[in-house]
Write a protein that holds these residues in place. Structure first.
Motif, short mmCIF file in Angstrom:
data_model
loop_
_atom_site.label_atom_id
_atom_site.label_comp_id
_atom_site.label_asym_id
_atom_site.label_seq_id
_atom_site.Cartn_x
_atom_site.Cartn_y
_atom_site.Cartn_z
N PHE A 293 0.87 -1.27 0.05
CA PHE A 293 0.08 0.10 0.01
C PHE A 293 1.16 1.24 0.02
O PHE A 293 2.01 1.15 0.11
N ASP A 294 0.25 2.43 -0.25
CA ASP A 294 1.12 3.71 -0.17
C ASP A 294 1.01 4.50 0.92
O ASP A 294 1.76 5.37 1.29
N ASP A 295 -0.10 4.35 1.69
CA ASP A 295 -0.31 5.03 2.90
C ASP A 295 -1.48 4.29 3.95
O ASP A 295 -2.26 3.24 3.27
N TYR A 296 -1.35 4.57 5.20
CA TYR A 296 -2.28 3.65 5.99
C TYR A 296 -2.85 4.48 7.06
O TYR A 296 -2.13 5.03 7.90
N ALA B 77 -5.05 15.45 3.03
CA ALA B 77 -3.87 15.79 3.10
C ALA B 77 -3.22 14.33 2.53
O ALA B 77 -2.26 14.36 1.68
N ALA B 78 -3.50 13.30 2.92
CA ALA B 78 -3.11 11.95 2.73
C ALA B 78 -3.32 11.81 0.94
O ALA B 78 -2.65 11.34 0.20
N ILE C 80 0.35 14.40 8.92
CA ILE C 80 -0.76 13.20 8.92
C ILE C 80 -0.81 12.36 9.91
O ILE C 80 0.26 11.86 10.33
N ASN C 81 -2.07 12.50 10.78
CA ASN C 81 -1.92 11.72 11.91
C ASN C 81 -2.85 10.43 11.40
O ASN C 81 -3.80 10.24 10.99
N ARG C 82 -1.81 9.25 11.38
CA ARG C 82 -2.08 8.22 10.97
C ARG C 82 -2.69 7.22 12.04
O ARG C 82 -3.02 5.94 11.68
#
Length: 190
Positions: free
Chosen positions: A96-99, A111-112, A185-187
């Motif tokens: 994946f690219d982000d979580y 933002a993500a 970014i708050n993940r």
């Protein structure tokens, strides 16, 4: 990805209300937002016009499987896992690219997505760099420094990030701005 600032998004969640709520929120900013209620429907809807997929992880046809299938089929899109599942070290090899962990603030969501659209407009190493950076930050939010140091995968990813960073050809200030936005970014629940 030709259409930079107007990406096509696909929101995937087996809970209709959730998918629709995300889609509604995203339509405030993006023109082309599609929804798929579940993994099978997502794969049915996937085509090369989709730029960013927001993929729920915990579905009957799991997000993990959908992710693998999207990559196996060679779709050129960015995938952001959106999930209530706390990430373990099993995420290391997931492509994946982000979580993002639910619940997600609207600003973090936007933002993500912006970040992925930007990264995709550069060459591949940048996407890989951000994917790894996301994995590292998610794992850091969930584990103690001791647990992280014991994980060979974590250490391997840190080395890879450092190496990629050296090789990136993005103008320095652009890159620093991207990293700043990305890191803000708050993940996780942390």
């Amino acid at each position: 990805m030709g259409h930079d600032q107007n990406p096509t998004l696909l929101v995937v969640d087996d809970e209709r209300e959730v998918a629709d709520a995300y889609a509604l929120r995203l339509r405030q900013r993006y023109d082309d937002v599609r929804t798929a209620y579940g993994g099978e429907e997502c794969l049915h809807e996937m085509d090369d016009t989709v730029d960013v997929v927001l993929l729920d992880r915990r579905m009957p046809f799991s997000g993990d499987k959908v992710l693998t299938e999207i990559r196996d089929r060679g779709h050129d899109c960015q995938v952001i896992m959106v999930t209530a599942v706390n990430p373990g070290f099993d995420i290391v090899d997931m492509p994946f690219d982000d979580y993002l962990c639910k619940p997600i603030e609207k600003d973090d969501l936007f933002a993500a997505i912006e970040q992925q659209v930007t990264a995709a407009s550069y060459d591949d190493p940048l996407s890989e760099f951000f994917s790894l950076t996301a994995k590292l930050s998610v794992l850091e939010a969930e584990h103690t420094p001791e647990q992280l140091e014991e994980s060979s995968e974590y250490v391997r990813m840190q080395r890879r990030v450092a190496k990629l960073r050296e090789g990136l050809e993005v103008p320095r200030e652009d890159f620093e701005r991207m990293v700043e936005t990305f890191t803000a970014i708050n993940r996780g629940e942390g």
